[in-house]
Design a protein around this motif. Structure first.
Motif, PDB file in Angstrom:
ATOM      1  N   LEU A   1      57.789  57.930  35.688  1.00 21.77           N
ATOM      2  CA  LEU A   1      57.653  57.370  34.339  1.00 21.77           C
ATOM      3  C   LEU A   1      57.422  55.863  34.416  1.00 21.77           C
ATOM      4  CD1 LEU A   1      60.477  59.314  32.434  1.00 21.77           C
ATOM      5  CD2 LEU A   1      58.011  59.541  32.082  1.00 21.77           C
ATOM      6  N   GLY A   2      58.135  55.196  35.315  1.00 14.96           N
ATOM      7  CA  GLY A   2      57.944  53.759  35.481  1.00 14.96           C
ATOM      8  C   GLY A   2      56.535  53.415  35.932  1.00 14.96           C
ATOM      9  N   MET A   3      56.003  54.175  36.889  1.00 12.04           N
ATOM     10  CA  MET A   3      54.645  53.911  37.371  1.00 12.04           C
ATOM     11  C   MET A   3      53.608  54.193  36.295  1.00 12.04           C
ATOM     12  SD  MET A   3      54.505  55.099  41.369  1.00 12.04           S
ATOM     13  CE  MET A   3      55.266  56.697  41.150  1.00 12.04           C
ATOM     14  N   LEU A   4      53.822  55.266  35.522  1.00 17.53           N
ATOM     15  CA  LEU A   4      52.898  55.573  34.431  1.00 17.53           C
ATOM     16  C   LEU A   4      52.855  54.430  33.419  1.00 17.53           C
ATOM     17  CD1 LEU A   4      53.707  59.342  33.802  1.00 17.53           C
ATOM     18  CD2 LEU A   4      51.473  58.426  34.455  1.00 17.53           C
ATOM     19  N   PHE A   5      54.037  53.910  33.091  1.00 24.53           N
ATOM     20  CA  PHE A   5      54.093  52.827  32.112  1.00 24.53           C
ATOM     21  C   PHE A   5      53.421  51.567  32.651  1.00 24.53           C
ATOM     22  CE2 PHE A   5      56.241  49.056  30.404  1.00 24.53           C
ATOM     23  CZ  PHE A   5      55.990  49.233  29.042  1.00 24.53           C
ATOM     24  N   MET A   6      53.755  51.181  33.874  1.00 24.08           N
ATOM     25  CA  MET A   6      53.228  49.935  34.419  1.00 24.08           C
ATOM     26  C   MET A   6      51.725  50.006  34.665  1.00 24.08           C
ATOM     27  SD  MET A   6      55.809  48.027  34.337  1.00 24.08           S
ATOM     28  CE  MET A   6      54.952  46.621  35.053  1.00 24.08           C
ATOM     29  N   SER A   7      51.253  51.157  35.189  1.00 21.82           N
ATOM     30  CA  SER A   7      49.826  51.263  35.516  1.00 21.82           C
ATOM     31  C   SER A   7      48.952  51.254  34.269  1.00 21.82           C
ATOM     32  CB  SER A   7      49.562  52.538  36.327  1.00 21.82           C
ATOM     33  OG  SER A   7      49.885  53.696  35.578  1.00 21.82           O
ATOM     34  N   ASN A   8      49.523  51.608  33.110  1.00 21.24           N
ATOM     35  CA  ASN A   8      48.737  51.661  31.880  1.00 21.24           C
ATOM     36  C   ASN A   8      49.030  50.504  30.935  1.00 21.24           C
ATOM     37  OD1 ASN A   8      47.164  54.396  31.774  1.00 21.24           O
ATOM     38  ND2 ASN A   8      49.175  54.908  32.612  1.00 21.24           N
ATOM     39  N   THR A   9      49.838  49.551  31.380  1.00 19.21           N
ATOM     40  CA  THR A   9      50.092  48.358  30.565  1.00 19.21           C
ATOM     41  C   THR A   9      49.582  47.118  31.301  1.00 19.21           C
ATOM     42  OG1 THR A   9      52.370  48.317  31.445  1.00 19.21           O
ATOM     43  CG2 THR A   9      52.029  49.344  29.274  1.00 19.21           C
ATOM     44  N   VAL A  10      50.359  46.615  32.258  1.00 21.64           N
ATOM     45  CA  VAL A  10      49.910  45.436  33.008  1.00 21.64           C
ATOM     46  C   VAL A  10      49.050  45.820  34.206  1.00 21.64           C
ATOM     47  CG1 VAL A  10      51.901  44.093  32.301  1.00 21.64           C
ATOM     48  CG2 VAL A  10      52.000  45.385  34.420  1.00 21.64           C
TER      49      VAL A  10
ATOM     50  N   ILE B   1      60.197  53.306  45.662  1.00 26.17           N
ATOM     51  CA  ILE B   1      61.314  54.235  45.490  1.00 26.17           C
ATOM     52  C   ILE B   1      60.800  55.667  45.468  1.00 26.17           C
ATOM     53  CG2 ILE B   1      63.189  54.958  43.964  1.00 26.17           C
ATOM     54  CD1 ILE B   1      63.314  52.071  42.935  1.00 26.17           C
ATOM     55  N   HIS B   2      59.706  55.873  44.765  1.00 20.81           N
ATOM     56  CA  HIS B   2      59.105  57.208  44.643  1.00 20.81           C
ATOM     57  C   HIS B   2      58.625  57.725  45.991  1.00 20.81           C
ATOM     58  CE1 HIS B   2      57.335  60.256  41.905  1.00 20.81           C
ATOM     59  NE2 HIS B   2      56.384  60.362  42.814  1.00 20.81           N
ATOM     60  N   SER B   3      58.230  56.811  46.873  1.00 22.84           N
ATOM     61  CA  SER B   3      57.652  57.207  48.161  1.00 22.84           C
ATOM     62  C   SER B   3      58.695  57.431  49.242  1.00 22.84           C
ATOM     63  CB  SER B   3      56.650  56.153  48.638  1.00 22.84           C
ATOM     64  OG  SER B   3      55.613  55.981  47.705  1.00 22.84           O
ATOM     65  N   ASP B   4      59.682  56.515  49.337  1.00 24.95           N
ATOM     66  CA  ASP B   4      60.632  56.643  50.451  1.00 24.95           C
ATOM     67  C   ASP B   4      62.038  56.146  50.123  1.00 24.95           C
ATOM     68  OD1 ASP B   4      60.411  53.869  50.471  1.00 24.95           O
ATOM     69  OD2 ASP B   4      59.089  53.819  52.206  1.00 24.95           O
ATOM     70  N   LEU B   5      62.352  56.008  48.820  1.00 26.59           N
ATOM     71  CA  LEU B   5      63.695  55.608  48.393  1.00 26.59           C
ATOM     72  C   LEU B   5      64.107  54.242  48.952  1.00 26.59           C
ATOM     73  CD1 LEU B   5      65.538  59.021  48.912  1.00 26.59           C
ATOM     74  CD2 LEU B   5      64.526  58.142  46.796  1.00 26.59           C
ATOM     75  N   LEU B   6      63.124  53.449  49.368  1.00 23.29           N
ATOM     76  CA  LEU B   6      63.345  52.107  49.924  1.00 23.29           C
ATOM     77  C   LEU B   6      64.044  52.135  51.279  1.00 23.29           C
ATOM     78  CD1 LEU B   6      64.466  50.139  46.711  1.00 23.29           C
ATOM     79  CD2 LEU B   6      62.163  50.407  47.647  1.00 23.29           C
TER      80      LEU B   6
ATOM     81  N   LEU C   1      62.627  60.944  41.252  1.00 20.00           N
ATOM     82  CA  LEU C   1      61.167  61.019  41.272  1.00 20.00           C
ATOM     83  C   LEU C   1      60.601  60.983  39.860  1.00 20.00           C
ATOM     84  CD1 LEU C   1      60.637  63.717  44.050  1.00 20.00           C
ATOM     85  CD2 LEU C   1      60.108  61.286  44.211  1.00 20.00           C
ATOM     86  N   ALA C   2      61.238  61.692  38.933  1.00 19.49           N
ATOM     87  CA  ALA C   2      60.749  61.721  37.556  1.00 19.49           C
ATOM     88  C   ALA C   2      60.889  60.358  36.890  1.00 19.49           C
ATOM     89  CB  ALA C   2      61.504  62.786  36.756  1.00 19.49           C
ATOM     90  N   VAL C   3      62.015  59.697  37.087  1.00 21.18           N
ATOM     91  CA  VAL C   3      62.237  58.384  36.472  1.00 21.18           C
ATOM     92  C   VAL C   3      61.262  57.349  37.035  1.00 21.18           C
ATOM     93  CG1 VAL C   3      63.869  56.475  36.260  1.00 21.18           C
ATOM     94  CG2 VAL C   3      64.655  58.824  35.903  1.00 21.18           C
ATOM     95  N   THR C   4      61.088  57.333  38.350  1.00 14.78           N
ATOM     96  CA  THR C   4      60.148  56.369  38.944  1.00 14.78           C
ATOM     97  C   THR C   4      58.708  56.690  38.571  1.00 14.78           C
ATOM     98  OG1 THR C   4      60.184  57.671  41.007  1.00 14.78           O
ATOM     99  CG2 THR C   4      61.649  55.763  40.868  1.00 14.78           C
TER     100      THR C   4
END
Length: 502
Positions: free
Chosen positions: A40-49, A137-142, A35-38
């Motif tokens: 971080l991924g969402m934070l990065f993507m939502s504030n860049t592209v 992944i953060h929501s339901d692990l796919l 959850l923490a890693v994903t």
């Protein structure tokens, strides 16, 4: 000699709680890391592209007059054959693209358009970006509902882990100050006391926010959120005078569509209006959009419908109701910057203008606003603000903004640090477990929980509050019952499993 005989009641209680904390931690730590890693991924993507490339930039021309939205939409529709327009998302800033959600034969694309020249900048399948991968992944692990259940169970058991962790560290420190501030033990040359102090002290600071994140995150989950909390926290439909099953323009039809339908996949075959014409009067009654784009408190609230005598003070009767006039009206009533415009789908569909922090439209959740407009009369059927939410809805709107880091760069930085700390706490827990493992070859197999070999009696004054917490969160009590049954029916009858878990 019985190893229990030298243990005081307080020591036995400590070891009992420690074992609960240990088993809960061994289960939830991998999920917390994911959850923490994903996150971080969402934070990065939502504030860049951004989501669906909504932060793509364009060059602002000398003439800052934007092309009519209908012209932009027409070019967006040209990216797919026989396509229909579902949604328009206004540019975030003066130098960013506008987005159009278009659909054709089951394919849904998000098309980025230069709002000044109406040229198509980019076109890609909706929800196909890296942000959505992290989010899924953060929501339901796919793995769908099974993953949602696992994550909700992990969040429930994390709450139990936090409570037991507080107790353990309090027993070592006996004061709040000592729990929050590392002492000289941090400089101890022994590795385990150092790691334990970092784990516990950092955990004391992070646990309060982690507790908040678990509760706010589970409000999205399928069992505790949808069935237990959201069911009684929805916004009252009568607030705008719409009955739960209002009559449509065709008096033989009723609508029971909910706001969550706006966040569901588009119903195939429901024709959408072209950008420059009036909407057709057939097809689905649902508005369509993407996951988690509707304010949480509204998801289970009945949608108003077009074709009634409801509403007032909307678009003037002498003005044609099409995407350009609705966009202009949205600006007139106070929508600034990025906002979302869902086009009416079907004969009873409505124009929906919305802006909320959960969709990354703006920073402050207190500025949430959703407006529904009758597609025939132009009347405003509903104008819902943050102040109209009930108490729990306001908590969730604010909580989700904190959870997603949408309050500005300071909240992004705070969330990044929080995620890193969660990873550190989880990893340090495993390091402590590894350091504590016995070196004796006969005892080095299995989990090796604390106080291995000691009898751990149930300490009811502490067990009862934990049981109450477990009952509040259904997936936790379900997991506990399943584990108990496995222990009674399987583990207790298998020497191999007993050795592995002890």
């Amino acid at each position: 000699m019985n190893r229990d005989s030298s243990q005081s009641p307080n020591t036995q209680r400590y070891f009992t709680v420690w074992r609960w904390h240990f088993y809960a931690g061994m289960f939830v730590a991998p999920f917390l890391i994911v959850l923490a890693v994903t996150a971080l991924g969402m934070l990065f993507m939502s504030n860049t592209v951004g989501r669906d490339n909504d932060r793509l930039t364009i060059t602002i021309p000398e003439s800052t007059v934007q092309a009519p939205v209908s012209i932009q939409a027409k070019n967006a529709l040209g990216t797919l054959p026989d396509s229909a327009l579902i949604k328009y998302i206004a540019p975030r800033d003066a130098d960013t693209v506008a987005l159009f959600q278009v659909e054709s034969e089951g394919q849904t694309n998000m098309v980025a358009v230069n709002p000044y020249t109406a040229d198509v900048v980019n076109s890609a399948p909706a929800s196909s970006g890296l942000y959505d991968t992290f989010n899924n992944i953060h929501s339901d692990l796919l793995i769908g509902k099974a993953g949602d259940y696992l994550l909700e169970t992990a969040a429930s058991l994390t709450i139990l882990m936090i409570l037991t962790g507080w107790y353990l560290w309090w027993q070592k420190r006996k004061s709040v100050k000592a729990m929050l501030i590392p002492n000289e033990r941090v400089t101890n040359k022994k590795k385990r006391p150092f790691i334990r102090t970092i784990h516990a002290t950092l955990g004391s600071w992070v646990s309060i926010l982690l507790l908040f994140f678990c509760v706010s995150g589970m409000a999205w989950a399928g069992v505790w959120g949808e069935r237990v909390v959201q069911a009684w926290s929805q916004f009252p439909a009568g607030k705008w005078g719409v009955a739960p099953m209002p009559m449509s323009i065709d008096h033989s039809q009723h609508s029971t569509a909910m706001h969550e339908s706006m966040a569901a996949p588009h119903v195939h075959g429901a024709a959408a209006p072209e950008a420059h014409t009036e909407a057709p009067t057939h097809g689905s009654v649902l508005n369509s959009g993407k996951t988690k784009e509707v304010p949480w408190v509204l998801e289970l609230t009945p949608m108003p419908v077009s074709g009634t005598t409801m509403g007032q003070d909307g678009i003037a009767p002498n003005i044609p109701i099409m995407i350009d006039t609705v966009d202009r009206y949205a600006r007139e009533i106070g929508f600034v910057g990025r906002y979302q415009l869902n086009l009416p789908q079907g004969s009873t569909g409505v124009w929906t203008i919305s802006q909320d922090s959960m969709s990354y439209d703006m920073k402050s959740p207190t500025a949430d606003r959703t407006v529904h407009i009758d597609r025939y009369s132009g009347n405003v059927l509903a104008d819902i603000h943050f102040d109209d939410y009930n108490a729990f809805g306001k908590f969730m709107a604010a909580g989700i903004a904190i959870h997603m880091g949408t309050l500005g760069w300071w909240s992004v930085l705070a969330n990044v640090l929080f995620c890193l700390f969660v990873i550190m706490i989880s990893v340090s827990g495993y390091i402590m477990w590894w350091q504590r493992r016995p070196t004796n070859a006969n005892e080095s197999t299995g989990l090796n929980p604390p106080a291995r070999g000691l009898h751990s009696a149930i300490w009811w004054p502490f067990a009862l509050p934990l049981l109450i917490v477990a009952v509040i969160f259904p997936t936790a009590i379900i997991a506990i019952v399943v584990i108990a049954l496995l222990d009674f029916l399987v583990i207790s009858r298998s020497a191999f499993l007993q050795k592995l878990l002890k």
